[in-house]
Scaffold this active site. Sequence first.
Site, PDB file in Angstrom:
ATOM      1  N   ASP A 156       1.582 -38.623  -8.020  1.00  0.00           N
ATOM      2  CA  ASP A 156       1.357 -40.006  -7.601  1.00  0.00           C
ATOM      3  C   ASP A 156       2.198 -40.960  -8.457  1.00  0.00           C
ATOM      4  O   ASP A 156       2.566 -40.646  -9.600  1.00  0.00           O
ATOM      5  CB  ASP A 156      -0.123 -40.367  -7.680  1.00  0.00           C
ATOM      6  CG  ASP A 156      -0.702 -40.243  -9.077  1.00  0.00           C
ATOM      7  OD1 ASP A 156      -0.437 -39.217  -9.736  1.00  0.00           O
ATOM      8  OD2 ASP A 156      -1.416 -41.167  -9.513  1.00  0.00           O
ATOM      9  N   GLU A 170      -3.263 -39.573 -11.416  1.00  0.00           N
ATOM     10  CA  GLU A 170      -3.045 -39.793 -12.834  1.00  0.00           C
ATOM     11  C   GLU A 170      -2.831 -41.271 -13.121  1.00  0.00           C
ATOM     12  O   GLU A 170      -3.281 -41.785 -14.144  1.00  0.00           O
ATOM     13  CB  GLU A 170      -1.844 -38.991 -13.327  1.00  0.00           C
ATOM     14  CG  GLU A 170      -1.753 -38.859 -14.846  1.00  0.00           C
ATOM     15  CD  GLU A 170      -1.034 -40.012 -15.531  1.00  0.00           C
ATOM     16  OE1 GLU A 170      -1.103 -40.114 -16.760  1.00  0.00           O
ATOM     17  OE2 GLU A 170      -0.389 -40.814 -14.824  1.00  0.00           O
TER      18      GLU A 170
END
Length: 381
Positions: free
Chosen positions: A74, A139
């Site tokens: 991400d 994250e």
Amino acid sequence: MNLNALSLLERLISYPSITPKECGIYALVEKIFAQALGENAREVITQEREGVKNLFLYTPRKAQRHLCFAGHIDVVPPGEGWSSDPFTPAHRDGYLYGRGAQDMKSGVSAFVCAVRDFLVRNPSATQDLQISLLLTSDEEGEGTYGTRYMLDELESRGLLPTMAIVAEPTAHAVCGDVIKVGRRGSINGKITIFGKQGHVAYPQNCINPTELLGARLGELAGVNLDKGDAHFEPSKLVITDIRGGMEVVNVTPNELKILFNVRNSPQTTKEDVRSYVRKVLEGLDFTLELRQSSVGFLSDSSLVAMMSACIESVCGRAPELSTSGGTSDARFFGARGIPVVEVGVPNDKIHAIDERVKPQDVQRLYEIFTRFLEQVSRGIA
């Protein structure tokens, strides 16, 4: 699928995987391994909760040593003002541009290709060494259902790794010049000092919490709570916000709120922070809320030594060992006592407009991971 670390990075950049979107990257990674190793050479565990997707890809044969490469796919939103489409990889001026180029699709590309190529060349290596990849799409967000959540699942299945490499961007100038061998913890705090609201013309009828704080502010703002050591800087109490009142000039505030953060070394605990604040504010009417968002750790010296030797072999010089910076998913491995190091490309443009990486740094990271796999497969670690 004939992809090297750079061409795979270009593919990954093209996926707009803003937290917690995964955008089909996991299917691509699984396909890479299926084509290179065959369907029976790896197992897969997937998770999905609250929009977060995790992938754990691993060699099925259990062994005493289990090496895990971990990372996130991400990225943060690109923002405005890019010189080119942030999700269309673009080469110019000796760099590859795109959101995630440094943080951290370069690291994912490097270890995916390194593990794939190593296993193709050394199919018998997994008799004594289990190898895995752990990818998450959360994250850059809260991290609640990301790596920590997957490690809970792995623990329940007896699949926790014995060592881990997180491919966060750690370098200053060139890949390999700095590695993270631990991280400070992070403690968030909120102090509320209570007073008595009133008219400024009659201060004798008021209890002004700003005045109560007075000179004590100097005992809080920027104070070092320990002296640090060879691995960690001192734990500093950093005030991030002070507010009270109603934004008028003729009413004293009823209460004053102070927000702060301590990036703490292992020498200072949450209870140490609590004791210090209570001592400074003794005698005042106040409340204190503390939340430990991450616990500091220092990694196993043998893993650090091995990674340092691999980097020196590839790059021609030993890396600087650092515990600076913010938090990362390495903290979740460290919290379980799993030796972990962080190695990646430079981080000078992470989260910035026109994020970019030098192709040679991506290649160098691939070579570092390949060298590490070769060394650990020989039983050196």
